[in-house]
Design a protein around this motif. Structure first.
Motif, mmCIF file in Angstrom:
data_model
loop_
_atom_site.group_PDB
_atom_site.id
_atom_site.type_symbol
_atom_site.label_atom_id
_atom_site.label_comp_id
_atom_site.label_asym_id
_atom_site.label_seq_id
_atom_site.Cartn_x
_atom_site.Cartn_y
_atom_site.Cartn_z
ATOM 1 N N GLU A 137 -5.898 3.538 -13.063
ATOM 2 C CA GLU A 137 -5.984 4.987 -12.810
ATOM 3 C C GLU A 137 -6.625 5.218 -11.447
ATOM 4 O OE1 GLU A 137 -6.792 8.141 -15.334
ATOM 5 O OE2 GLU A 137 -6.626 6.996 -17.176
ATOM 6 N N PRO A 138 -6.256 6.321 -10.747
ATOM 7 C CA PRO A 138 -5.396 7.400 -11.244
ATOM 8 C C PRO A 138 -3.911 7.180 -11.034
ATOM 9 C CG PRO A 138 -6.217 7.977 -9.100
ATOM 10 C CD PRO A 138 -6.798 6.622 -9.415
ATOM 11 N N GLN A 156 -3.572 10.120 -3.200
ATOM 12 C CA GLN A 156 -3.927 11.532 -3.360
ATOM 13 C C GLN A 156 -3.037 12.245 -4.367
ATOM 14 O OE1 GLN A 156 -3.890 13.306 0.528
ATOM 15 N NE2 GLN A 156 -5.918 12.508 1.070
ATOM 16 N N THR A 169 -4.262 11.360 -7.828
ATOM 17 C CA THR A 169 -5.570 11.984 -8.057
ATOM 18 C C THR A 169 -5.421 13.480 -8.318
ATOM 19 O OG1 THR A 169 -6.659 10.346 -6.646
ATOM 20 C CG2 THR A 169 -7.853 12.407 -7.064
ATOM 21 N N ARG A 170 -4.550 14.143 -7.551
ATOM 22 C CA ARG A 170 -4.331 15.577 -7.731
ATOM 23 C C ARG A 170 -3.750 15.876 -9.123
ATOM 24 N NH1 ARG A 170 -1.733 16.327 -3.464
ATOM 25 N NH2 ARG A 170 0.394 16.246 -4.247
ATOM 26 N N ARG A 198 -4.159 14.083 -11.824
ATOM 27 C CA ARG A 198 -5.188 13.853 -12.845
ATOM 28 C C ARG A 198 -6.199 14.997 -12.869
ATOM 29 N NH1 ARG A 198 -6.735 9.922 -16.763
ATOM 30 N NH2 ARG A 198 -8.069 11.262 -18.006
#
Length: 203
Positions: A93-94, A123, A126-127, A129
């Motif tokens: 993850e992510p 990114q 991550t966004r 998640r």
């Protein structure tokens, strides 16, 4: 591309294939096989839409889930249904992999969805998640919030309901992270909604 990054890509692909192969088998027939009645507080047509796309249940107790996952399904009047299932990879993850199923412009009643595999890293992952972890907008969101536009329009229309938009439709967002399970239904979601943000990032 380095050997390390090449190995990582192969590992991601194998994980996606393993998950994707089981995703192509719809659950057994039966009342509320997708568990949406309890999740949404009302019966709706999305169980049939998801069956047509060959999407498995992710909210029922016995659903086989590996890691955090969410699914976004759209059904609009002027285009065929589509769904995107995002699976966050537990050991990396992510990073995430998305299985997108879309009928595209096919109009035949027996048309099969086009399946697309897409990877999210850095990114972008991550966004995604952060969006799906948004407690206020997803986990604490009201399943069926008041339709303020319809209420205001009816008031302006002599207390008569206004007809739905030509391309009117509904989006269903389901998520499951560990023991947490939730779904929200949005009719004609506005551009600032969590559903629409995910649409822009996922499809």
């Amino acid at each position: 591309m380095s050997v390390a990054s090449g190995s990582a890509a192969v590992a991601l692909a194998e994980t996606a294939k393993a998950q994707g192969s089981t995703d192509l088998v719809p659950p057994a027939e039966g009342r509320d096989a997708y568990g949406l009645d309890g999740a949404l507080g009302q019966a709706n047509y999305f169980d049939r839409v998801l069956r047509g796309l060959g999407e498995p249940a992710i909210l029922t107790e016995n659903a086989k889930i590996i890691g955090a996952t969410f699914r976004l399904t759209e059904d609009y009047s002027l285009r065929r249904p589509r769904a995107a299932r995002i699976i966050f990879l537990e050991e990396a993850e992510p990073r995430a992999v998305s299985i997108i199923k879309d009928y595209g412009t096919q109009t035949a009643t027996n048309a099969k969805p086009i399946a697309v595999l897409r990877y999210f890293d850095g990114q972008a992952a991550t966004r995604l998640r952060l969006l799906i972890d948004d407690r206020e907008r997803f986990w604490d969101a009201s399943p069926v919030p008041p339709d303020w536009w319809a209420i205001a329009c009816q008031a302006r229309n002599g207390n008569r309901p206004c007809p739905p938009a030509t391309d009117g439709g509904t989006s269903l967002l389901e998520g499951r992270i560990g023991p947490k399970k939730h779904a929200i239904l949005r009719h004609n979601p506005d551009s600032t909604s969590l559903v629409q943000q995910l649409v822009r990032d996922v499809f």
